[in-house]
Design an enzyme around this catalytic site. Structure first.
Site, PDB file in Angstrom:
ATOM      1  N   ARG A   6       0.860  -1.181   0.000  1.00 44.79           N
ATOM      2  CA  ARG A   6       0.000   0.000   0.000  1.00 44.79           C
ATOM      3  C   ARG A   6       0.898   1.233   0.000  1.00 44.79           C
ATOM      4  O   ARG A   6       1.673   1.449   0.936  1.00 44.79           O
ATOM      5  CB  ARG A   6      -0.905   0.003   1.240  1.00 44.79           C
ATOM      6  CG  ARG A   6      -1.720   1.262   1.306  1.00 44.79           C
ATOM      7  CD  ARG A   6      -2.690   1.307   2.463  1.00 44.79           C
ATOM      8  NE  ARG A   6      -3.373   2.576   2.407  1.00 44.79           N
ATOM      9  CZ  ARG A   6      -3.338   3.512   3.364  1.00 44.79           C
ATOM     10  NH1 ARG A   6      -2.698   3.305   4.489  1.00 44.79           N
ATOM     11  NH2 ARG A   6      -3.978   4.653   3.191  1.00 44.79           N
ATOM     12  N   TYR A  17      -5.151   1.968  15.451  1.00 47.53           N
ATOM     13  CA  TYR A  17      -3.998   2.178  16.330  1.00 47.53           C
ATOM     14  C   TYR A  17      -4.324   1.984  17.810  1.00 47.53           C
ATOM     15  O   TYR A  17      -3.556   1.388  18.543  1.00 47.53           O
ATOM     16  CB  TYR A  17      -3.381   3.567  16.101  1.00 47.53           C
ATOM     17  CG  TYR A  17      -2.627   3.606  14.794  1.00 47.53           C
ATOM     18  CD1 TYR A  17      -1.313   3.183  14.713  1.00 47.53           C
ATOM     19  CD2 TYR A  17      -3.268   3.989  13.624  1.00 47.53           C
ATOM     20  CE1 TYR A  17      -0.623   3.175  13.506  1.00 47.53           C
ATOM     21  CE2 TYR A  17      -2.594   3.977  12.398  1.00 47.53           C
ATOM     22  CZ  TYR A  17      -1.271   3.562  12.354  1.00 47.53           C
ATOM     23  OH  TYR A  17      -0.598   3.526  11.165  1.00 47.53           O
ATOM     24  N   GLU A  44      -7.717   8.377   5.866  1.00 52.82           N
ATOM     25  CA  GLU A  44      -8.018   8.990   7.166  1.00 52.82           C
ATOM     26  C   GLU A  44      -8.602  10.389   7.036  1.00 52.82           C
ATOM     27  O   GLU A  44      -8.023  11.377   7.518  1.00 52.82           O
ATOM     28  CB  GLU A  44      -6.761   9.014   8.037  1.00 52.82           C
ATOM     29  CG  GLU A  44      -6.199   7.636   8.331  1.00 52.82           C
ATOM     30  CD  GLU A  44      -5.062   7.653   9.348  1.00 52.82           C
ATOM     31  OE1 GLU A  44      -4.631   8.731   9.760  1.00 52.82           O
ATOM     32  OE2 GLU A  44      -4.602   6.549   9.721  1.00 52.82           O
ATOM     33  N   GLU A 104      -3.675  -0.048   7.720  1.00 49.23           N
ATOM     34  CA  GLU A 104      -2.597   0.367   8.629  1.00 49.23           C
ATOM     35  C   GLU A 104      -2.855  -0.200  10.015  1.00 49.23           C
ATOM     36  O   GLU A 104      -3.999  -0.252  10.462  1.00 49.23           O
ATOM     37  CB  GLU A 104      -2.512   1.893   8.794  1.00 49.23           C
ATOM     38  CG  GLU A 104      -1.965   2.633   7.635  1.00 49.23           C
ATOM     39  CD  GLU A 104      -1.892   4.149   7.894  1.00 49.23           C
ATOM     40  OE1 GLU A 104      -1.756   4.565   9.065  1.00 49.23           O
ATOM     41  OE2 GLU A 104      -2.000   4.882   6.908  1.00 49.23           O
ATOM     42  N   HIS A 131      -3.162  10.911   0.290  1.00 46.40           N
ATOM     43  CA  HIS A 131      -2.652  10.730   1.653  1.00 46.40           C
ATOM     44  C   HIS A 131      -2.075  12.082   2.088  1.00 46.40           C
ATOM     45  O   HIS A 131      -0.882  12.222   2.337  1.00 46.40           O
ATOM     46  CB  HIS A 131      -1.619   9.602   1.697  1.00 46.40           C
ATOM     47  CG  HIS A 131      -1.371   9.033   3.068  1.00 46.40           C
ATOM     48  ND1 HIS A 131      -1.525   7.693   3.362  1.00 46.40           N
ATOM     49  CD2 HIS A 131      -0.968   9.606   4.233  1.00 46.40           C
ATOM     50  CE1 HIS A 131      -1.214   7.473   4.629  1.00 46.40           C
ATOM     51  NE2 HIS A 131      -0.865   8.645   5.182  1.00 46.40           N
ATOM     52  N   ASN A 191      -7.821   1.565   9.277  1.00 42.24           N
ATOM     53  CA  ASN A 191      -6.575   1.770  10.016  1.00 42.24           C
ATOM     54  C   ASN A 191      -6.901   1.724  11.500  1.00 42.24           C
ATOM     55  O   ASN A 191      -7.837   2.386  11.950  1.00 42.24           O
ATOM     56  CB  ASN A 191      -5.973   3.146   9.717  1.00 42.24           C
ATOM     57  CG  ASN A 191      -5.515   3.284   8.277  1.00 42.24           C
ATOM     58  OD1 ASN A 191      -5.562   2.322   7.507  1.00 42.24           O
ATOM     59  ND2 ASN A 191      -5.078   4.480   7.911  1.00 42.24           N
TER      60      ASN A 191
END
Ligand code: IFM
Length: 485
Positions: A107, A325, A196, A391, A151, A323
């Site tokens: 990616r 985290y 995002e 991610e 991005h 994604n």
């Protein structure tokens, strides 16, 4: 406090208050091992501005990040992405890393200003050629290219014309998407539109800590709508360029954890779920916004809504990128109804920590259980669309030891626990078909410059960008080869 002050302070305060302080204990079974589905895509991710460098080469135009990094005090140590990992020249080395780790998916993102230096009009052939070379080299290596169109590196010229708060930017994005679909659609099947959206709009237009560095809550709210419009228009432009393309987008998601059983805290978690997890992903898929975030009679004005926008922003995404985290703790303050922007005296206090989790070197909570929980949650929102983890990763900043190797057991533990959580979700029916570690290599971590190392590969920025696969990268290679943990 008047409405404007609330908006100015409220979102920032909410963000701060939600710095995860307390989380539920991981459920039993989170450590389970086993096999992943056959054909599962193990991969790694990067992004153009964070790795490419070559910021003025081959006709590239100026992006908002090229400009933003020059503003004093914005980036730790005054770092820039001017050189970064020099991937523009060393992309073959990067592909060799992917191969060494047995990865089958890469990616990366496309720098809009390499393709259209001003974000509109003429195409810069040398920029297209670069991504064409990268694509061919990946395919030759047996690695699937998975590009993201945006991005965070908006052409500065478009920012000068108003940026994401201005509707024209959505049309310009659609043009750019169409150009890329025509140029590389013969070789690249899967495309992501945005990375995002909630983060680059909030940090770039409300908090001012990311490019373009604006602090205007009303512009920020409009930017969210324009980005949603750009999803719909970009999706249609890619399909028009080549109906065979599979088009998705990437959303950063986080489980909202009420700080207590108090109904107010539960309501706070619910509203933040709509605002943070659904505002982009569900809106684009449904062609309508989730209820209850803004007062119904104010929403149209706040967004600059026009007739037909529901259809314009609608995109029947072929897959969804997620994604992950960490989790987010949600607490609720005095007199608030749970709806941001309604209660001008809302507070979002820190909740007393229930118990501490381990933290990464960036200070982020390590919370693998939340990975499972948000996958299950988002599956309900995204229907049966395939999910790609686009991610997931952690910053640990150790460098080479005396033996020249990078020993990073914390990162191995982080990945192992997150893979177990993902496997648990897959076994419960969540259709995850691929996983991309963030990141293939240490890179430019936005406002933190080079101070945070997320890579499976160590990059020696002071000495010619040499790359050394860390212990975690070698361990990941084993997982990818075996397709199991
Ligand atoms: O480096 C970023 C990436 O660009 C977007 N997602 C989060 C990563 C770590 O902060």
């Amino acid at each position: 406090m008047n409405r404007r002050d609330f908006l100015m302070s409220g979102l920032g305060a909410a963000g701060a208050a939600m710095a995860p302080a307390a989380f539920a204990k991981p459920k039993a079974g989170a450590q389970a091992g086993g096999a992943f589905p056959p054909g599962f895509y193990w991969g790694a991710a990067t992004a153009a501005y964070q790795v490419e460098g070559a910021y003025r080469e081959d006709g590239k135009g100026e992006s908002i990040w090229d400009r933003f990094v020059l503003a004093p005090g914005k980036i730790k140590n005054g770092d820039t992405g001017n050189v970064a990992c020099d991937s523009y020249h060393r992309y073959r080395d990067d592909i060799a890393l992917l191969k060494a780790m047995n990865l089958k998916s890469y990616r990366f993102s496309i720098g809009w200003t390499r393709i259209q230096p001003d974000g509109a009009g003429a195409v810069n052939q040398k920029g297209l050629d670069y991504y064409s070379r990268l694509t061919d080299a990946l395919l030759e290596a047996g690695i699937r290219p998975l590009p993201t169109l945006y991005h965070w590196d908006l052409p500065q010229n478009l920012e000068d014309r108003g940026g994401w708060p201005v509707r024209d930017t959505a049309d310009r994005f659609a043009d750019y998407a169409g150009i890329m679909g025509k140029a590389l659609g013969d070789r690249i099947e899967n495309w992501s539109l945005f990375n995002e959206s909630k983060t680059f709009t909030a940090l770039g237009y409300n908090q001012g800590v990311f490019a373009p560095g604006r602090k205007d809550p009303f512009a920020f709210i409009r930017s969210t709508h324009v980005v949603n419009l750009a999803h719909g228009l970009g999706f249609k432009a890619l399909k028009a360029a080549n109906p065979k393309l599979k088009v998705g987008s990437v959303y950063d998601v986080t489980p909202m954890i009420p700080a207590s059983d108090r109904p107010e805290d539960v309501a706070a978690a619910d509203i933040w779920d709509r605002w943070q997890n659904l505002w982009f992903a569900a809106t684009v898929i449904d062609g309508r916004y989730p209820d209850g975030v803004f007062p119904a009679d104010r929403q149209g004005d706040l967004l600059n809504w026009r007739d037909g926008d529901g259809e314009r922003m609608h995109a029947d995404l072929d897959f969804v990128g997620l994604n992950y985290y960490s989790g987010t703790l949600c607490a609720y303050g005095k007199g608030a109804s749970g709806v941001p922007f309604i209660d001008v005296d809302a507070q979002w206090p820190y909740a007393p920590p229930a118990f501490e989790t381990a933290k990464t070197d960036f200070g982020w909570n390590v919370y693998p259980q939340g990975f499972h929980d948000i996958l299950v949650r988002m599956h309900k929102v995204t229907g049966n669309r395939p999910i790609e983890i686009t991610e997931n990763g952690c910053a640990y900043n150790m460098g080479p030891a005396a033996d020249g190797q990078i020993h990073d057991p914390q990162r191995i533990a982080f990945y192992r626990d997150h893979f177990a959580a993902m496997l648990m979700a897959i076994r419960e029916g969540v259709p995850v078909r691929g996983y991309h570690a963030w990141s293939l290599m240490d890179n430019f971590e936005w406002a933190s410059g080079y101070s945070q190392r997320f890579g499976l590969t160590y990059v020696d920025f002071a000495n010619g960008q040499t790359r050394t696969i860390k212990d975690s990268g070698r361990w990941y290679a084993g997982v990818a080869a075996a397709n199991r943990i």
